[in-house]
Design a protein around this motif. Structure first.
Motif, PDB file in Angstrom:
ATOM      1  N   ASP A 129      22.606   2.060  54.989  1.00 28.08           N
ATOM      2  CA  ASP A 129      23.273   2.371  53.708  1.00 28.08           C
ATOM      3  C   ASP A 129      24.401   1.401  53.394  1.00 28.08           C
ATOM      4  OD1 ASP A 129      21.628   4.579  53.385  1.00 28.08           O
ATOM      5  OD2 ASP A 129      23.101   5.996  54.173  1.00 28.08           O
ATOM      6  N   GLY A 130      24.307   0.169  53.873  1.00 31.88           N
ATOM      7  CA  GLY A 130      25.316  -0.833  53.573  1.00 31.88           C
ATOM      8  C   GLY A 130      26.591  -0.740  54.387  1.00 31.88           C
ATOM      9  N   VAL A 160      33.816   5.188  65.198  1.00 31.79           N
ATOM     10  CA  VAL A 160      34.603   6.398  65.426  1.00 31.79           C
ATOM     11  C   VAL A 160      35.778   6.423  64.455  1.00 31.79           C
ATOM     12  CG1 VAL A 160      35.996   7.638  67.113  1.00 31.79           C
ATOM     13  CG2 VAL A 160      33.990   6.408  67.866  1.00 31.79           C
ATOM     14  N   ASP A 161      36.076   7.617  63.952  1.00 36.71           N
ATOM     15  CA  ASP A 161      37.299   7.834  63.180  1.00 36.71           C
ATOM     16  C   ASP A 161      37.867   9.186  63.598  1.00 36.71           C
ATOM     17  OD1 ASP A 161      35.786   9.753  61.809  1.00 36.71           O
ATOM     18  OD2 ASP A 161      36.032   8.825  59.838  1.00 36.71           O
ATOM     19  N   GLU A 162      38.947   9.594  62.985  1.00 38.40           N
ATOM     20  CA  GLU A 162      39.587  10.855  63.378  1.00 38.40           C
ATOM     21  C   GLU A 162      38.661  12.060  63.209  1.00 38.40           C
ATOM     22  OE1 GLU A 162      42.430  11.251  65.033  1.00 38.40           O
ATOM     23  OE2 GLU A 162      42.506   9.063  65.038  1.00 38.40           O
ATOM     24  N   ARG A 221      33.157   6.898  55.473  1.00 44.94           N
ATOM     25  CA  ARG A 221      34.565   7.231  55.200  1.00 44.94           C
ATOM     26  C   ARG A 221      35.435   5.967  55.273  1.00 44.94           C
ATOM     27  NH1 ARG A 221      32.985  11.882  58.182  1.00 44.94           N
ATOM     28  NH2 ARG A 221      33.696  10.957  60.147  1.00 44.94           N
ATOM     29  N   VAL A 222      35.185   5.138  56.269  1.00 44.56           N
ATOM     30  CA  VAL A 222      35.946   3.894  56.404  1.00 44.56           C
ATOM     31  C   VAL A 222      35.701   3.002  55.192  1.00 44.56           C
ATOM     32  CG1 VAL A 222      36.131   1.753  57.737  1.00 44.56           C
ATOM     33  CG2 VAL A 222      36.066   3.961  58.910  1.00 44.56           C
ATOM     34  N   ALA A 223      34.449   2.881  54.777  1.00 41.67           N
ATOM     35  CA  ALA A 223      34.110   2.048  53.622  1.00 41.67           C
ATOM     36  C   ALA A 223      34.766   2.582  52.350  1.00 41.67           C
ATOM     37  CB  ALA A 223      32.596   1.968  53.449  1.00 41.67           C
ATOM     38  N   ALA A 224      34.812   3.893  52.203  1.00 39.25           N
ATOM     39  CA  ALA A 224      35.410   4.490  51.001  1.00 39.25           C
ATOM     40  C   ALA A 224      36.909   4.180  50.925  1.00 39.25           C
ATOM     41  CB  ALA A 224      35.187   5.998  50.993  1.00 39.25           C
ATOM     42  N   ARG A 225      37.565   4.135  52.069  1.00 39.81           N
ATOM     43  CA  ARG A 225      39.001   3.804  52.078  1.00 39.81           C
ATOM     44  C   ARG A 225      39.245   2.339  51.740  1.00 39.81           C
ATOM     45  NH1 ARG A 225      38.995   7.207  56.772  1.00 39.81           N
ATOM     46  NH2 ARG A 225      38.982   5.377  58.116  1.00 39.81           N
TER      47      ARG A 225
END
Length: 131
Positions: free
Chosen positions: A35-36, A51-53, A108-112
């Motif tokens: 998904d890019g 990994v994220d929170e 989520r990382v990409a959205a930020r």
């Protein structure tokens, strides 16, 4: 070292339910994209998940291993990719569960990272004096 062709094919088969995967060589490693977004990195045929929170609790077992890192200026810099326990390679359902959690973190990382177009356009107008 980048992922071997056989390991890449193994991941492609295991993660088929996520959607089409692409693999890209990056800094002597292989980025795994869906998904890019990059959900994993492979080095020496060892899989590291994003990994994220939000997904750290799911990956608690992986916290026992050092994260993917590199050395810069004589110091080690940890990346947000944790090593998947080898047992997952023999447990396809759980491997996909971890991959889905990593993919969600990657989104989520990409959205930020997506800049707010309104703020960016306003700054540009101020600098250029108008439209």
């Amino acid at each position: 070292m980048v992922a071997s062709a056989s390991f890449s094919e193994f991941l492609r088969e295991q993660f088929a339910s996520l959607g089409p995967l692409t693999f890209r060589r990056m800094f002597g490693k292989t980025g795994v994209f869906c998904d890019g977004v990059m959900l994993a990195v492979v080095t020496d045929d060892t899989l590291y998940f994003r990994v994220d929170e939000s997904n750290k609790p799911i990956f608690a077992e992986a916290a026992a291993f050092p994260p993917l890192n590199y050395t810069k200026g004589g110091r080690s810099i940890d990346l947000a990719f944790w090593r998947a326990p080898e047992r997952l390679l023999d447990e396809p359902d759980e491997l996909v569960t971890w991959a889905r959690a990593a993919l969600a973190a990657a989104h989520r990382v990409a959205a930020r990272r997506v800049p707010d177009r309104t703020v960016k356009d306003t700054r540009r107008k101020r600098r250029t004096g108008g439209a």
